[in-house]
Design an enzyme around this catalytic site. Structure first.
Site, PDB file in Angstrom:
ATOM      1  N   ARG A  23       0.819  -1.224   0.000  1.00 18.93           N
ATOM      2  CA  ARG A  23       0.000   0.000   0.000  1.00 18.93           C
ATOM      3  C   ARG A  23       0.847   1.265   0.000  1.00 18.93           C
ATOM      4  NH1 ARG A  23      -5.436  -0.918   1.755  1.00 18.93           N
ATOM      5  NH2 ARG A  23      -5.971  -2.911   0.849  1.00 18.93           N
ATOM      6  N   ARG A  27      -3.737   6.597   0.554  1.00 16.48           N
ATOM      7  CA  ARG A  27      -4.353   7.693   1.302  1.00 16.48           C
ATOM      8  C   ARG A  27      -3.442   8.508   2.207  1.00 16.48           C
ATOM      9  NH1 ARG A  27      -9.550   4.690   3.279  1.00 16.48           N
ATOM     10  NH2 ARG A  27      -7.819   3.405   3.940  1.00 16.48           N
ATOM     11  N   ARG A  36      -7.834  11.576  -5.522  1.00 18.25           N
ATOM     12  CA  ARG A  36      -9.053  10.896  -5.079  1.00 18.25           C
ATOM     13  C   ARG A  36     -10.241  11.838  -4.920  1.00 18.25           C
ATOM     14  NH1 ARG A  36     -12.082   8.078  -3.852  1.00 18.25           N
ATOM     15  NH2 ARG A  36     -11.920   6.845  -1.969  1.00 18.25           N
ATOM     16  N   ASP A  72      -6.590  -2.929  -7.373  1.00 14.94           N
ATOM     17  CA  ASP A  72      -7.084  -3.507  -6.119  1.00 14.94           C
ATOM     18  C   ASP A  72      -7.314  -4.992  -6.354  1.00 14.94           C
ATOM     19  OD1 ASP A  72      -8.084  -2.765  -3.332  1.00 14.94           O
ATOM     20  OD2 ASP A  72      -9.767  -3.928  -4.103  1.00 14.94           O
ATOM     21  N   TYR A 147     -14.404 -12.329   0.518  1.00 13.07           N
ATOM     22  CA  TYR A 147     -15.235 -11.162   0.203  1.00 13.07           C
ATOM     23  C   TYR A 147     -16.504 -11.574  -0.547  1.00 13.07           C
ATOM     24  CZ  TYR A 147     -11.520  -8.000   1.670  1.00 13.07           C
ATOM     25  OH  TYR A 147     -10.591  -7.319   2.414  1.00 13.07           O
TER      26      TYR A 147
HETATM   27  O1  CP3 Z   1       0.199   0.648  -3.218  1.00 12.12           O
HETATM   28  C1  CP3 Z   1      -0.250  -0.525  -3.297  1.00 12.12           C
HETATM   29  O2  CP3 Z   1      -0.002  -1.409  -2.464  1.00 12.12           O
HETATM   30  C2  CP3 Z   1      -0.998  -0.910  -4.545  1.00 12.12           C
HETATM   31  C3  CP3 Z   1      -2.405  -0.822  -4.518  1.00 12.12           C
HETATM   32  C4  CP3 Z   1      -3.287  -1.772  -3.719  1.00 12.12           C
HETATM   33  C5  CP3 Z   1      -4.583  -1.386  -3.330  1.00 12.12           C
HETATM   34  N1  CP3 Z   1      -5.202  -2.464  -2.800  1.00 12.12           N
HETATM   35  C6  CP3 Z   1      -5.178  -0.047  -3.539  1.00 12.12           C
HETATM   36  C7  CP3 Z   1      -6.214   0.400  -2.588  1.00 12.12           C
HETATM   37  C8  CP3 Z   1      -3.107  -3.101  -3.331  1.00 12.12           C
HETATM   38  C9  CP3 Z   1      -1.885  -3.997  -3.466  1.00 12.12           C
HETATM   39  C10 CP3 Z   1      -4.338  -3.531  -2.753  1.00 12.12           C
HETATM   40  C11 CP3 Z   1      -4.566  -4.908  -2.281  1.00 12.12           C
HETATM   41  C12 CP3 Z   1      -5.748  -5.203  -1.455  1.00 12.12           C
HETATM   42  N2  CP3 Z   1      -7.014  -4.674  -1.536  1.00 12.12           N
HETATM   43  C13 CP3 Z   1      -5.779  -6.206  -0.470  1.00 12.12           C
HETATM   44  C14 CP3 Z   1      -4.625  -7.100  -0.120  1.00 12.12           C
HETATM   45  C15 CP3 Z   1      -3.636  -6.403   0.721  1.00 12.12           C
HETATM   46  C16 CP3 Z   1      -4.008  -6.312   2.176  1.00 12.12           C
HETATM   47  O3  CP3 Z   1      -4.098  -5.186   2.658  1.00 12.12           O
HETATM   48  O4  CP3 Z   1      -4.174  -7.342   2.795  1.00 12.12           O
HETATM   49  C17 CP3 Z   1      -7.065  -6.230   0.091  1.00 12.12           C
HETATM   50  C18 CP3 Z   1      -7.547  -7.123   1.212  1.00 12.12           C
HETATM   51  C19 CP3 Z   1      -7.837  -5.257  -0.595  1.00 12.12           C
HETATM   52  C20 CP3 Z   1      -9.278  -4.920  -0.414  1.00 12.12           C
HETATM   53  C21 CP3 Z   1      -9.416  -3.501  -0.039  1.00 12.12           C
HETATM   54  N3  CP3 Z   1      -9.411  -2.448  -0.941  1.00 12.12           N
HETATM   55  C22 CP3 Z   1      -9.495  -2.930   1.272  1.00 12.12           C
HETATM   56  C23 CP3 Z   1      -9.546  -3.715   2.553  1.00 12.12           C
HETATM   57  C24 CP3 Z   1      -9.521  -1.531   1.117  1.00 12.12           C
HETATM   58  C25 CP3 Z   1      -9.502  -0.478   2.205  1.00 12.12           C
HETATM   59  C26 CP3 Z   1     -10.800   0.143   2.498  1.00 12.12           C
HETATM   60  C27 CP3 Z   1     -10.631   1.326   3.414  1.00 12.12           C
HETATM   61  O5  CP3 Z   1     -11.032   2.433   3.010  1.00 12.12           O
HETATM   62  O6  CP3 Z   1     -10.093   1.167   4.511  1.00 12.12           O
HETATM   63  C28 CP3 Z   1      -9.473  -1.266  -0.264  1.00 12.12           C
HETATM   64  C29 CP3 Z   1      -9.438   0.079  -0.882  1.00 12.12           C
HETATM   65  C30 CP3 Z   1      -8.106   0.463  -1.388  1.00 12.12           C
HETATM   66  N4  CP3 Z   1      -7.364  -0.264  -2.266  1.00 12.12           N
HETATM   67  C31 CP3 Z   1      -7.410   1.665  -1.101  1.00 12.12           C
HETATM   68  C32 CP3 Z   1      -6.235   1.637  -1.868  1.00 12.12           C
HETATM   69  C33 CP3 Z   1      -5.168   2.693  -1.973  1.00 12.12           C
HETATM   70  C34 CP3 Z   1      -7.900   2.731  -0.113  1.00 12.12           C
HETATM   71  C35 CP3 Z   1      -7.848   4.124  -0.537  1.00 12.12           C
HETATM   72  C36 CP3 Z   1      -8.968   4.657  -1.350  1.00 12.12           C
HETATM   73  O7  CP3 Z   1     -10.145   4.376  -1.099  1.00 12.12           O
HETATM   74  O8  CP3 Z   1      -8.624   5.443  -2.237  1.00 12.12           O
END
Ligand code: CP3
Length: 341
Positions: A23, A27, A36, A72, A147
């Site tokens: 990540r 954010r 965003r 994602d 999920y």
């Molecule tokens: O920089 C990076 O690592 C690359 C981008 C990336 C994202 N998601 C972007 C993202 C990666 C590698 C992921 C993987 C991902 N997504 C996982 C596996 C990694 C882990 O954390 O275990 C999982 C479980 C997800 C599912 C997911 N997507 C979650 C739990 C969330 C967070 C929700 C929240 O708001 O707390 C997301 C949204 C997400 N994916 C964001 C980002 C940057 C959050 C920011 C936004 O909404 O812009």
């Protein structure tokens, strides 16, 4: 090209320990928050130029040794027929979750070219821009299934486990469909230019070893077999997976990634020469400098100079992380691990 990350992923010696952070684009960066304001997360992912720009942000600012494609784990699910939203502060919410064996049969066959051409295009753009390797990624079948069956994030995974226990045949059908789709998705990313691949099995650590072996391992073996021969090292990551280390390592992956609950030295002692990735506590990025430095030194000490260590956090960077701490952490990993010439 800076190839320390790829050398470490292949177990070769490096002049310092390469570092990237799960990540690393997101954010906690004001520049990302600005983007965003105009676009949702799926909007960013569907515009290759914007996704590439976001991928590059942390590399330009902090100098990590690898970039991870901005997308994602839910990105390929739309093409498989799932209707979903990513809810801020919560995570992916599925509007048509899997509730029965019939729902499993309705999953569409996934095609990377047809359903996620924007991901492949972002990779091609990035390959021209980057001076460090690019990591492509996907969710692992169990984590995606969690999920899809729960309908969203879960604490106890009651629905997905109940489905697994009660509908064993449909469960294996679901895991097969997801495995096929992720082989297709990850292979296409490698062909488009991704130098390495990471498989995120973020929630698989909530299974017992017995259940992992019965319900997950055969599919993971097939997944890794399907990715062999692409020329891209594959990182196999999960959280709270200490009890699964041997099973996950046996399932496959060139590099085993772990969170902070698995001591890195303990894992290395058991994995022989297999490269590892991890595992600084992400909350240390909120700590005073001295504590952060100590934490970094503790991870490097646990590795004890063995080749084949990719430094990372144990899990993703948390929202609210001070960008300055990320910069310091990257610099300190480089300085403290430098091998005297
Ligand atoms: O920089 C990076 O690592 C690359 C981008 C990336 C994202 N998601 C972007 C993202 C990666 C590698 C992921 C993987 C991902 N997504 C996982 C596996 C990694 C882990 O954390 O275990 C999982 C479980 C997800 C599912 C997911 N997507 C979650 C739990 C969330 C967070 C929700 C929240 O708001 O707390 C997301 C949204 C997400 N994916 C964001 C980002 C940057 C959050 C920011 C936004 O909404 O812009």
């Amino acid at each position: 090209m800076n190839d320390t990350f790829l050398r470490a992923a292949r177990g070769q010696p490096t002049p310092y320990t390469p570092v990237w952070m799960m990540r690393q684009a997101g954010r906690y960066q004001p520049e990302y928050r600005k983007i965003r304001e105009r676009y949702t997360l799926p909007d960013i992912v569907r515009q290759p130029e914007v996704a590439a720009e976001v991928t590059l942000l942390p590399i330009r600012q902090f100098g990590m040794d690898a970039a991870i494609l901005f997308a994602d784990i839910t990105t390929p699910l739309y093409g498989m027929g799932f209707d979903l939203d990513i809810v801020e502060g919560r995570g992916p919410v599925i509007h048509n979750p899997i509730e029965s064996a019939d729902d499993v049969r309705r999953i569409h066959l996934f095609s990377a070219e047809a359903h996620t051409p924007f991901v492949l295009e972002a990779i091609r753009i990035l390959k021209d821009e980057l001076e460090v390797p690019l990591i492509g990624f996907a969710g692992a079948p169990f984590t995606l299934a969690s999920y899809l069956v729960e309908g969203g994030p879960s604490r106890n995974f009651v629905r997905v486990k109940s489905f697994m226990y009660a509908e064993e045949e449909a469960w294996h059908l679901l895991m097969k469909a997801l495995t096929n789709a992720m082989i297709e998705y990850l292979s296409a990313q490698a062909r488009a230019g991704a130098d390495a691949l990471q498989v995120f099995d973020s929630w698989v650590g909530r299974l017992t070893r017995y259940d992992y072996e019965r319900f997950v391992a055969p599919h993971m073996k097939r997944l890794f077999q399907g990715l062999a021969g692409l020329g891209a090292p594959v990182i196999h990551f999960g959280t709270q997976t200490m009890h699964l280390l041997a099973s996950m390592a046996a399932a496959g992956g060139d590099v085993i990634g772990m969170d902070t609950t698995t001591p890195l030295d303990w894992a290395r002692d058991r994995l022989g020469s297999r490269p590892v990735q991890g595992n600084l506590d992400p909350t240390l990025l909120f700590a005073p400098d001295a504590a952060l430095e100590r934490g970094i030194e503790a991870v490097l000490t646990a590795n004890a100079g063995r080749p084949g260590h990719i430094f990372n956090l144990g899990h993703g960077i948390l929202p609210g992380t001070p960008p300055d701490a990320v910069r310091k952490a990257v610099d300190w990993v480089h300085e403290k691990s430098e091998v005297p010439a």
